[in-house]
Design a protein around this motif. Sequence first.
Motif, PDB file in Angstrom:
ATOM      1  N   THR A   1      61.051  32.432  10.580  1.00 47.48           N
ATOM      2  CA  THR A   1      61.194  32.280   9.133  1.00 47.48           C
ATOM      3  C   THR A   1      62.419  31.436   8.817  1.00 47.48           C
ATOM      4  OG1 THR A   1      60.108  34.403   8.753  1.00 47.48           O
ATOM      5  CG2 THR A   1      61.478  33.538   6.962  1.00 47.48           C
ATOM      6  N   TYR A   2      63.529  31.756   9.476  1.00 46.97           N
ATOM      7  CA  TYR A   2      64.777  31.003   9.290  1.00 46.97           C
ATOM      8  C   TYR A   2      64.550  29.521   9.579  1.00 46.97           C
ATOM      9  CZ  TYR A   2      69.485  29.304  10.434  1.00 46.97           C
ATOM     10  OH  TYR A   2      70.639  28.584  10.501  1.00 46.97           O
TER      11      TYR A   2
ATOM     12  N   LEU B   1      62.330  27.716   7.025  1.00 46.90           N
ATOM     13  CA  LEU B   1      62.996  27.499   5.738  1.00 46.90           C
ATOM     14  C   LEU B   1      64.062  26.409   5.811  1.00 46.90           C
ATOM     15  CD1 LEU B   1      63.233  31.121   4.318  1.00 46.90           C
ATOM     16  CD2 LEU B   1      61.705  29.282   3.607  1.00 46.90           C
ATOM     17  N   VAL B   2      64.905  26.416   6.870  1.00 45.81           N
ATOM     18  CA  VAL B   2      65.940  25.383   6.922  1.00 45.81           C
ATOM     19  C   VAL B   2      65.338  24.009   7.213  1.00 45.81           C
ATOM     20  CG1 VAL B   2      67.813  26.983   7.509  1.00 45.81           C
ATOM     21  CG2 VAL B   2      66.628  25.750   9.347  1.00 45.81           C
TER      22      VAL B   2
ATOM     23  N   ALA C   1      67.410  25.926   1.335  1.00 47.12           N
ATOM     24  CA  ALA C   1      67.769  26.824   2.435  1.00 47.12           C
ATOM     25  C   ALA C   1      68.654  26.117   3.449  1.00 47.12           C
ATOM     26  CB  ALA C   1      66.515  27.375   3.117  1.00 47.12           C
TER      27      ALA C   1
ATOM     28  N   ALA D   1      67.765  31.485   4.093  1.00 46.38           N
ATOM     29  CA  ALA D   1      66.977  31.595   5.317  1.00 46.38           C
ATOM     30  C   ALA D   1      67.324  32.842   6.114  1.00 46.38           C
ATOM     31  CB  ALA D   1      67.172  30.347   6.169  1.00 46.38           C
TER      32      ALA D   1
END
Length: 140
Positions: free
Chosen positions: A100-101, A104-105, A111, A118
Motif C-alpha cells: 500500500t505504501y 501510494l508514494v 503521498a 502512505a
Amino acid sequence: MPSPLRRVATPARLLVVEQFIRFGVVGLAGLVGDTAVVYGLRGPLGLYGAGLVSYFVVASGNWALNRMWTFRGHGSGPAHRQWIKFLAANMVGFVLNRGTYALLVTFMPAAAAQPVIATSAGAIAGMFVNFSLSRRMVFR
C-alpha cells in the motif's frame, strides 16, 4: 450486563477485544515511529529505502511492546525466536502494509510529498492480518 449481551460477551471474546485495542495502541505508536523514520531517512535512502528500513525498525519495536503489554503472559521460548516468528508471521501484513505504501508514494503525488499518508494507509491495510497472525502464531 443484559442477558443477551452476556452470552455474546464471553470472557474469551472480551480478552480478544482487549488485546485488539492494545494492539491498536501499539500500532498507533508504531505509526508515529514509522512516519518519523521515513521522514528522517527519505533524503539519504529515498522513499522506498526509508520505508523498508522503517518497517523492520518499527516492527521490532512493536514486537517488544506487544510482548510486554498486549500479549503479556502469552507465548514462550527465547525472545529472539519469538521476534523472528513475529516478523515471519507478519510477512503477509508486511506485503499489505508496504505494498500500500509503495503504491501510494508511486502513484499519488500527495503521498510522495507527505509520506504520512502512505504510512497510515499501509498500517491500516496490514493491521487485522497482523493481529490475527500474532495472536494465533506468535503469542499463543
